[in-house]
Design a protein around this motif. Structure first.
Motif, mmCIF file in Angstrom:
data_model
loop_
_atom_site.group_PDB
_atom_site.id
_atom_site.type_symbol
_atom_site.label_atom_id
_atom_site.label_comp_id
_atom_site.label_asym_id
_atom_site.label_seq_id
_atom_site.Cartn_x
_atom_site.Cartn_y
_atom_site.Cartn_z
ATOM 1 N N LYS A 137 7.117 6.955 -12.081
ATOM 2 C CA LYS A 137 5.853 6.428 -11.381
ATOM 3 C C LYS A 137 5.679 4.831 -11.418
ATOM 4 C CE LYS A 137 3.134 10.636 -11.751
ATOM 5 N NZ LYS A 137 1.723 10.760 -11.762
ATOM 6 N N ARG A 138 6.774 4.219 -11.862
ATOM 7 C CA ARG A 138 6.796 2.865 -11.733
ATOM 8 C C ARG A 138 7.814 1.858 -11.327
ATOM 9 N NH1 ARG A 138 9.390 0.924 -16.429
ATOM 10 N NH2 ARG A 138 10.443 2.260 -17.517
ATOM 11 N N LYS A 139 9.106 2.535 -10.926
ATOM 12 C CA LYS A 139 10.146 1.864 -10.374
ATOM 13 C C LYS A 139 10.605 2.846 -8.998
ATOM 14 C CE LYS A 139 12.518 -0.008 -14.515
ATOM 15 N NZ LYS A 139 13.579 0.265 -15.373
ATOM 16 N N ILE A 140 10.682 1.751 -7.974
ATOM 17 C CA ILE A 140 11.275 2.505 -6.727
ATOM 18 C C ILE A 140 12.346 1.955 -6.184
ATOM 19 C CG2 ILE A 140 10.293 2.564 -4.329
ATOM 20 C CD1 ILE A 140 7.363 2.514 -5.390
ATOM 21 N N LEU A 141 13.118 2.609 -5.541
ATOM 22 C CA LEU A 141 14.582 2.468 -4.864
ATOM 23 C C LEU A 141 14.369 3.069 -3.413
ATOM 24 C CD1 LEU A 141 17.165 0.945 -5.414
ATOM 25 C CD2 LEU A 141 17.937 3.168 -6.233
ATOM 26 N N GLN A 157 0.943 -1.215 -0.080
ATOM 27 C CA GLN A 157 -0.007 -0.132 -0.210
ATOM 28 C C GLN A 157 0.851 1.172 0.158
ATOM 29 O OE1 GLN A 157 -2.660 -0.147 3.300
ATOM 30 N NE2 GLN A 157 -3.825 -1.975 2.093
ATOM 31 N N GLN A 158 1.993 1.260 0.653
ATOM 32 C CA GLN A 158 3.215 2.369 0.444
ATOM 33 C C GLN A 158 3.437 2.327 -0.755
ATOM 34 O OE1 GLN A 158 6.350 1.776 3.349
ATOM 35 N NE2 GLN A 158 4.688 2.071 5.337
ATOM 36 N N ILE A 159 3.535 1.379 -1.465
ATOM 37 C CA ILE A 159 4.189 1.500 -3.000
ATOM 38 C C ILE A 159 3.026 2.277 -3.839
ATOM 39 C CG2 ILE A 159 4.806 0.377 -4.909
ATOM 40 C CD1 ILE A 159 6.095 -1.614 -3.009
ATOM 41 N N ARG A 160 1.952 1.923 -3.711
ATOM 42 C CA ARG A 160 0.743 2.480 -4.334
ATOM 43 C C ARG A 160 0.677 4.075 -4.040
ATOM 44 N NH1 ARG A 160 -3.218 -1.890 -2.597
ATOM 45 N NH2 ARG A 160 -2.652 -3.782 -3.952
ATOM 46 N N ILE A 161 0.634 4.292 -2.896
ATOM 47 C CA ILE A 161 0.658 5.893 -2.589
ATOM 48 C C ILE A 161 1.648 6.450 -3.022
ATOM 49 C CG2 ILE A 161 0.884 7.440 -0.534
ATOM 50 C CD1 ILE A 161 -0.839 5.451 1.053
ATOM 51 N N LEU A 162 3.037 5.944 -2.942
ATOM 52 C CA LEU A 162 4.246 6.566 -3.638
ATOM 53 C C LEU A 162 4.013 7.041 -5.134
ATOM 54 C CD1 LEU A 162 7.043 4.772 -1.837
ATOM 55 C CD2 LEU A 162 6.493 7.238 -1.507
ATOM 56 N N MET A 163 3.372 5.900 -5.678
ATOM 57 C CA MET A 163 3.495 6.060 -7.180
ATOM 58 C C MET A 163 2.261 7.140 -7.525
ATOM 59 S SD MET A 163 3.561 2.117 -8.435
ATOM 60 C CE MET A 163 5.231 1.519 -8.639
ATOM 61 N N LYS A 164 1.294 7.111 -6.760
ATOM 62 C CA LYS A 164 0.211 8.059 -7.098
ATOM 63 C C LYS A 164 0.696 9.536 -6.531
ATOM 64 C CE LYS A 164 -4.094 5.337 -6.348
ATOM 65 N NZ LYS A 164 -5.057 5.195 -5.465
ATOM 66 N N GLU A 165 1.470 9.608 -5.719
ATOM 67 C CA GLU A 165 2.051 10.887 -5.314
ATOM 68 C C GLU A 165 3.277 11.468 -6.287
ATOM 69 O OE1 GLU A 165 3.715 10.772 -1.159
ATOM 70 O OE2 GLU A 165 1.791 10.773 -0.398
ATOM 71 N N ALA A 166 3.836 10.487 -6.711
ATOM 72 C CA ALA A 166 5.158 11.102 -7.665
ATOM 73 C C ALA A 166 4.688 12.021 -8.509
ATOM 74 C CB ALA A 166 5.565 9.949 -8.355
#
Length: 132
Positions: free
Chosen positions: A69-73, A37-46
């Motif tokens: 909006k699709r890769k996270i490090l 869920q954190q990942i989903r929020i991060l992608m929406k906020e980006a």
């Protein structure tokens, strides 16, 4: 009380809630969410092609870098001498999301280093790496 006094009290209360209370609750609830869920929020906020979000827990935390909006490090860090020291070994080896954990290409690594440079210019607390 006059109606003007009541309006002023309501406005002040709303400002206190909006400026202080709600952001604190949002930060606390974000930290307690499951990772997916954190990942989903991060992608929406980006915003834009690259985005940093720092989730701090006092003298430790995680700095998230979101690309396209699709890769996270994720860079877990701890505060040392007024700087955020990344505690992850080999922080530039693989993406944390998507789940395939593919390696960073040379172009992505170059872009990431440029973005970290910009991040360090714009923030008083610098991100540093222990690349021993």
């Amino acid at each position: 009380m006059t109606s003007i006094q009541i309006i002023i009290i309501v406005v002040v209360a709303a400002l206190i809630l909006g400026i202080i209370i709600f952001p604190l609750v949002n930060r606390h609830s974000f930290r307690n969410l499951p990772v997916d869920q954190q990942i989903r929020i991060l992608m929406k906020e980006a915003k834009g092609l690259s985005y940093f979000k720092n989730v701090s827990k006092g003298s430790t935390g995680i700095l998230y870098y979101v690309k396209n909006k699709r890769k996270i490090l994720a860079f877990p860090w701890r505060l040392v001498d007024g700087k955020m020291l990344v505690t992850r070994k080999e922080p530039f080896k693989r993406w944390d999301y998507p789940e395939e954990k593919e390696s960073l290409t040379e172009d992505e690594l170059r872009q990431l280093m440029e973005e970290i440079e910009k991040f360090n210019k714009n923030n008083p607390v610098k991100l540093v790496f222990n690349l021993d």
